[in-house]
Design a protein around this motif. Structure first.
Motif, PDB file in Angstrom:
ATOM      1  N   ASN A 131      51.948   9.775  82.796  1.00 54.54           N
ATOM      2  CA  ASN A 131      51.657   9.876  81.366  1.00 54.54           C
ATOM      3  C   ASN A 131      51.210  11.264  80.934  1.00 54.54           C
ATOM      4  OD1 ASN A 131      52.367   7.267  80.843  1.00 54.54           O
ATOM      5  ND2 ASN A 131      50.284   6.464  80.719  1.00 54.54           N
ATOM      6  N   SER A 132      51.110  12.187  81.886  1.00 56.31           N
ATOM      7  CA  SER A 132      50.768  13.563  81.546  1.00 56.31           C
ATOM      8  C   SER A 132      52.005  14.395  81.231  1.00 56.31           C
ATOM      9  CB  SER A 132      50.001  14.223  82.703  1.00 56.31           C
ATOM     10  OG  SER A 132      48.793  13.537  82.950  1.00 56.31           O
ATOM     11  N   ILE A 133      53.177  13.874  81.626  1.00 60.62           N
ATOM     12  CA  ILE A 133      54.415  14.644  81.442  1.00 60.62           C
ATOM     13  C   ILE A 133      54.777  14.751  79.970  1.00 60.62           C
ATOM     14  CG2 ILE A 133      56.881  14.712  81.925  1.00 60.62           C
ATOM     15  CD1 ILE A 133      56.291  13.296  84.586  1.00 60.62           C
ATOM     16  N   LEU A 134      54.809  13.609  79.261  1.00 57.94           N
ATOM     17  CA  LEU A 134      55.211  13.633  77.858  1.00 57.94           C
ATOM     18  C   LEU A 134      54.219  14.403  76.990  1.00 57.94           C
ATOM     19  CD1 LEU A 134      57.568  12.742  76.191  1.00 57.94           C
ATOM     20  CD2 LEU A 134      56.400  10.579  75.699  1.00 57.94           C
ATOM     21  N   PRO A 135      52.895  14.244  77.201  1.00 59.82           N
ATOM     22  CA  PRO A 135      51.953  15.077  76.436  1.00 59.82           C
ATOM     23  C   PRO A 135      52.139  16.567  76.678  1.00 59.82           C
ATOM     24  CG  PRO A 135      50.818  13.191  77.349  1.00 59.82           C
ATOM     25  CD  PRO A 135      52.199  13.183  77.938  1.00 59.82           C
ATOM     26  N   ALA A 136      52.544  16.924  77.920  1.00 60.61           N
ATOM     27  CA  ALA A 136      52.793  18.341  78.204  1.00 60.61           C
ATOM     28  C   ALA A 136      53.965  18.844  77.360  1.00 60.61           C
ATOM     29  CB  ALA A 136      53.072  18.537  79.685  1.00 60.61           C
ATOM     30  N   VAL A 137      54.987  18.002  77.240  1.00 66.48           N
ATOM     31  CA  VAL A 137      56.135  18.354  76.399  1.00 66.48           C
ATOM     32  C   VAL A 137      55.704  18.437  74.937  1.00 66.48           C
ATOM     33  CG1 VAL A 137      58.404  17.612  75.593  1.00 66.48           C
ATOM     34  CG2 VAL A 137      57.779  17.314  77.999  1.00 66.48           C
TER      35      VAL A 137
ATOM     36  N   GLY B 211      52.766  19.129  73.887  1.00 66.66           N
ATOM     37  CA  GLY B 211      51.948  20.321  73.742  1.00 66.66           C
ATOM     38  C   GLY B 211      52.791  21.552  73.498  1.00 66.66           C
ATOM     39  N   ALA B 212      53.899  21.661  74.256  1.00 68.35           N
ATOM     40  CA  ALA B 212      54.810  22.791  74.067  1.00 68.35           C
ATOM     41  C   ALA B 212      55.436  22.736  72.675  1.00 68.35           C
ATOM     42  CB  ALA B 212      55.897  22.766  75.135  1.00 68.35           C
ATOM     43  N   PHE B 213      55.780  21.512  72.244  1.00 62.41           N
ATOM     44  CA  PHE B 213      56.333  21.335  70.897  1.00 62.41           C
ATOM     45  C   PHE B 213      55.320  21.774  69.836  1.00 62.41           C
ATOM     46  CE2 PHE B 213      56.335  18.580  67.126  1.00 62.41           C
ATOM     47  CZ  PHE B 213      57.579  18.912  66.583  1.00 62.41           C
ATOM     48  N   THR B 214      54.056  21.433  70.057  1.00 63.18           N
ATOM     49  CA  THR B 214      52.999  21.783  69.107  1.00 63.18           C
ATOM     50  C   THR B 214      52.880  23.290  68.945  1.00 63.18           C
ATOM     51  OG1 THR B 214      51.736  19.777  69.605  1.00 63.18           O
ATOM     52  CG2 THR B 214      50.519  21.621  68.645  1.00 63.18           C
ATOM     53  N   VAL B 215      52.863  24.009  70.077  1.00 60.19           N
ATOM     54  CA  VAL B 215      52.754  25.469  70.043  1.00 60.19           C
ATOM     55  C   VAL B 215      53.910  26.067  69.252  1.00 60.19           C
ATOM     56  CG1 VAL B 215      52.810  27.558  71.450  1.00 60.19           C
ATOM     57  CG2 VAL B 215      51.453  25.583  72.188  1.00 60.19           C
TER      58      VAL B 215
END
Length: 541
Positions: free
Chosen positions: A513-519, A521-525
């Motif tokens: 479940n850390s993989i999608l939030p990492a993606v 996060g990149a989208f947010t930046v």
């Protein structure tokens, strides 16, 4: 306590000097109640002194002229404080105020006395308890050395130590709304001076602040020169367009200390007058180009009327952008850092406080996220130890507030994570607890989409002027979208989390479940930089 203000400005209530006088009065009346009478000299019927001396011989104490000066003299006699408020005119007083001074002759006796070198006349009335304040602004960059004639006049009237002065250069800036941050700061010093004067005398620290320049000499003189709508030539001067004059005034505010190693070219295309200019922001200052343009860093297409209203404070710049009254292409970071480039904040001023400024605490999203991530990973591996870790982190979280500013979300986190952790330690089923914690986290994000400030804005504002960012509608719109995206992600996360917890990969659920939030996060930046630029260029219509 009676205070008489003699407003000697031809502009009357619109006097720049009167703004300082009113600030002084506001401070004065904080410490002492007073009846204030502001007299606009230029509205009165006052004739010039005839030099007939009838007030000394034929009608002692009474002027031969019957006009409004009779009332002014009576008010002066009953005033405990007289404030002489006026702009500097040709290194002296405005003519009508000088006329008032001349007409004070009935208040004196004809008999000669005083020091042997100059001589003088004694007052007809006992005014030894009256205090006099001289407040004046001038159009030079500084008041220093420009009030010699004024001081000489009041020295003769009251003695060198018989009056208090408050002189301010760059007086015309008090009528410019876009400079209000700096002028309001100065007016706060004037208010402080009024409060101190009411209690006795103005302190040395406040006097030092009052002597500060509003803007450095170079900046002020460039703004002043550009404001006349003419440009210097070999023959003298020639008229320039309002758009060019406005651009030069704006360029004069460039703070060259903001230069970061690379020149910035800001191009203005005024669509209503069909004129285009470039402002080059360099290491040693600025240049305004009218031709031979360079590749721009940022281009602003706007009607001149819109940008003038923004500059005058009549229109909110960010709201105008949201309404597509102007568009921006190129590097949008220039717009985000506009105040840094064109917002002087007293760089030329002397720092008077001996105590170093305490930096304001900032929010930190990592503080809020850490306990959640810990239980998602820890409990899925070992419910007992994962729960203990969650409890320990929640207990330690308040210590982070010593350095960082807490938000309501840290308090929600402490409550929610502590509850989930305790239930995990007590042996409750983790296939319910973990999905429920994701759901709670998602709800925390989603609910704030509909509140005044979305969750992500509480943290991302640190990079965009902190509190100022919250007043930026485009910043808020961007963060509302991002908060909604994160909210949706964590509202659906419980679905696959529940499924994973019933497989042999259950202990890896937290890591998966850390993989999608990492993606995300990149989208947010990417999105927080792309969307404002896209919208400002007209893409958000």
């Amino acid at each position: 306590m009676n205070i008489l203000v003699l407003n000697g400005s031809p502009k009357g209530a619109h006097s720049n000097t009167l703004k300082l006088t009113k600030a002084f009065l506001e401070g004065f009346t904080q410490n002492q109640s007073a009846d204030t009478d502001i007299v606009d000299i230029y509205k009165l019927n006052i004739r010039e002194c005839l030099g007939c001396f009838a007030c000394w011989s034929k009608t002692p104490g009474k002027c031969a002229i019957t006009d409004d000066m009779t009332d002014v003299l009576q008010k002066m006699l009953h005033a405990n404080v007289v404030i002489w408020s006026f702009p500097l005119y040709y290194f002296s007083l405005p003519s009508r105020l000088k006329m008032v001074i001349d007409r004070q002759l009935p208040l004196t006796l004809p008999f000669m006395e005083g020091d042997a070198s100059a001589g003088g006349h004694r007052s007809r009335y006992d005014m030894s308890g009256r205090r006099n304040v001289v407040i004046s602004t001038c159009g030079f960059y500084t008041a220093e050395e420009n009030y010699t004639a004024v001081n000489a006049q009041f020295d003769r009237m009251f003695g060198k130590d018989g009056y208090t002065t408050l002189y301010c250069g760059q007086g015309e800036l008090f009528r410019v709304p876009q400079l209000s941050a700096r002028t309001d700061e100065y007016l706060s010093y004037v208010k402080q001076a009024g409060a101190e004067f009411a209690s006795g005398t103005i302190t040395a620290a406040t006097r030092a602040k009052l002597k500060q320049l509003l803007y450095p000499r170079e900046v002020f003189e460039q703004m002043a020169d550009a404001s006349w709508g003419v440009e210097q030539t070999k023959e003298g001067a020639k008229a320039v367009s309002p758009a060019f004059s406005f651009t030069k005034q704006m360029a004069a505010l460039y703070n060259k200390s903001s230069w970061s190693g690379q020149d910035i070219v800001v191009e203005f295309s005024y669509t209503d007058v069909e004129e285009t200019y470039q402002i080059v922001l360099g290491k040693d200052g600025h240049t305004v180009l009218t031709e031979n343009f360079m590749p721009y860093t940022t281009r602003i297409e706007t009607p001149l009327t819109v940008w003038e209203k923004i500059g005058q404070g009549e229109l909110n710049g960010q709201q105008a952008m949201m309404e597509h009254l102007y568009t921006v292409t190129g590097d949008f970071n220039v717009m985000m850092d506009w105040d840094k480039y064109f917002g002087w904040s007293g760089d030329a001023q002397e720092e008077l406080s001996s105590a170093p400024a305490v930096p304001a605490k900032k929010t930190n999203m990592s503080i809020m996220l850490l306990p959640w991530i810990a239980i998602w990973v820890g409990i899925s591996i070992n419910s007992l130890w994962g729960g203990i870790i969650g409890i320990v982190l929640c207990a330690a979280l308040p210590f982070a507030f010593l350095k960082y500013k807490p938000t309501v979300f840290e308090y929600i986190t402490v409550f929610a994570v502590s509850l989930v952790s305790l239930l995990s330690v007590l042996g409750y089923a983790i296939d319910i607890l973990i999905p429920a914690s994701y759901l709670a986290f998602g709800l925390m994000w989603t609910v704030t989409v509909f509140t005044k400030i979305p969750l992500s804005a509480w943290y991302s504002m640190n990079n965009y002027g902190v509190e100022k960012a919250l007043a930026n509608p485009l910043f808020m719109r961007t963060n509302r979208i991002l908060t909604a995206c994160w909210g949706v992600l964590y509202l659906v996360t419980p679905i696959w989390t529940y499924a994973l917890l019933h497989t042999s990969l259950a202990s890896w659920t937290g890591l998966f479940n850390s993989i999608l939030p990492a993606v995300m996060g990149a989208f947010t930046v990417w999105f927080e930089k792309w969307y404002p630029k896209h919208y400002a260029a007209g893409g958000g219509r």
